[in-house]
Design an enzyme around this catalytic site. Structure first.
Site, PDB file in Angstrom:
ATOM      1  N   SER A  26     -51.465 -53.910 -86.597  1.00  0.00           N
ATOM      2  CA  SER A  26     -52.128 -55.180 -86.681  1.00  0.00           C
ATOM      3  C   SER A  26     -50.952 -56.097 -86.180  1.00  0.00           C
ATOM      4  O   SER A  26     -50.962 -57.016 -85.319  1.00  0.00           O
ATOM      5  CB  SER A  26     -52.561 -55.702 -87.905  1.00  0.00           C
ATOM      6  OG  SER A  26     -53.738 -54.872 -88.432  1.00  0.00           O
ATOM      7  N   LYS A  59     -53.009 -47.133 -96.260  1.00  0.00           N
ATOM      8  CA  LYS A  59     -52.254 -48.470 -96.357  1.00  0.00           C
ATOM      9  C   LYS A  59     -53.682 -49.459 -96.988  1.00  0.00           C
ATOM     10  O   LYS A  59     -54.552 -49.518 -96.534  1.00  0.00           O
ATOM     11  CB  LYS A  59     -51.852 -49.034 -95.243  1.00  0.00           C
ATOM     12  CG  LYS A  59     -51.304 -50.509 -95.308  1.00  0.00           C
ATOM     13  CD  LYS A  59     -51.077 -50.821 -93.817  1.00  0.00           C
ATOM     14  CE  LYS A  59     -50.372 -52.385 -94.258  1.00  0.00           C
ATOM     15  NZ  LYS A  59     -50.110 -53.021 -92.725  1.00  0.00           N
TER      16      LYS A  59
END
Length: 337
Positions: free
Chosen positions: A51, A178
């Site tokens: 990201s 995650k």
């Protein structure tokens, strides 16, 4: 699958920004290589095209290029044993698998996969579809796969602890998760299964060097997650202050074995937690602005993401939470020389 020469181990990982040249927005590989080497020297391992790395803005070829560039840079300075995780999540299962294959060919050791939020209206409430997605990807990927749970980037798709535990138990090529949902309760429930000593025997991994790790997506709950038998974090704060976040994880581990170390861990957790919260509000552009101040590279995100305006960048840099973190990082850096 043969054992990996670069094992996946508990610790601190950083989602590395992808740097772009001013004007052209072409890849700035010089800055990328400098940053992954800086992180490695501080004990932080890289995650590329995630990201913060604007993976969504990269072509297939650019993803391959940054993996090759990072691998070359690490190998050239003696960090050949440091693994590379590559973000490979995209729209369809088919293309996600293709990106996993391309990442492996480029030199990535592990992939991390997020579900697309484009069809969240269909997927978010469909446990079978979500389970099938990570099952199919992990079964077809030539490298171990981590799950990336980030509701903020997937229009609210948020895996619960039951589904995560099922995937960990049933998919031997999954190597962890995650949790950018920031849910410590969820982390605790998953760790109750996967961190139990019996898990590795009952549910062996396809690659013995890729155990199932439970990693936080922020650094602001690193101490409590360590006490819940978590395995570290993949956190953007490690781009800004890598030695500090590594030090916090070391203190947390030490405190879990010797409770007299807990006050030191809690004090540093406060510094890190405040800074993490403040810097996260600046998003990708804010993090890049801080890297520019600290290390001389950063630049802007790719359009359509806007750059941070100069006044906001100055305010972020001068914020007391940021300056407290910078002072601690510089103290650690000076001691390491």
């Amino acid at each position: 699958m043969a054992p990996n020469s670069r094992p996946l181990t508990p610790g601190i990982y950083a989602p590395v920004p992808t740097f772009f040249l001013a004007g052209s927005e072409d890849l700035d590989l010089v800055s990328l290589e400098s940053h992954v080497v800086l992180l490695a020297g501080a004990g932080v391992r890289p995650l590329l095209a995630g990201s913060l790395g604007e993976g969504l803005h990269l072509t297939h070829g650019e993803r391959t290029t940054i993996i090759q560039s990072a691998r070359r840079a690490l190998d050239s300075v003696g960090f050949g044993g440091i693994p590379i995780i590559a973000g490979t999540g995209t729209g369809s299962t088919r293309e996600t698998i293709a990106l996993c294959v391309e990442a492996a060919q480029a030199g990535a050791d592990y992939a991390i996969v997020i579900a697309s939020g484009y069809f969240a209206g269909v997927l978010a409430g469909n446990k079978k579809a979500l389970k099938d997605f990570w099952t199919d990807v992990s079964e077809s990927s030539p490298i171990p796969v981590l799950i990336y749970n980030y509701p903020g980037a997937t229009a609210g798709i948020d895996l619960d602890s039951d589904l995560i535990t099922e995937l960990a138990t049933e998919c031997p090529n999954l190597a962890g998760i995650k949790l950018t949902c920031g849910n410590v309760g969820k982390l605790t429930r998953v760790c109750a299964t996967v961190s139990d000593p019996s898990f590795a025997t009952l549910h062996p991994r396809k690659n013995p060097d890729a155990p199932f790790l439970v990693l936080g997506g922020y650094a602001d709950f690193l101490v409590p997650s360590t006490f819940a038998n978590g395995h570290g974090a993949i956190t953007g704060l490690a781009d800004v202050a890598p030695r500090t976040v590594v030090k916090l994880f070391e203190l947390a581990k030490a405190a879990s074995q010797d409770i007299s170390r807990l006050p030191d861990a809690q004090r540093l957790q406060g510094i890190v937690g405040r800074a993490d919260y403040t810097i996260a509000k600046g998003s990708i552009a804010g993090t890049k602005a801080l890297l520019q101040q600290l290390y001389g590279y950063g630049g802007n995100p790719r359009k359509p993401l806007p750059p941070i305006d100069p006044e906001s960048a100055e305010a972020l840099w001068n914020h007391p939470h940021v300056q407290e973190l910078v002072r601690f990082e510089r103290e650690l850096s000076s001691k390491a020389k």
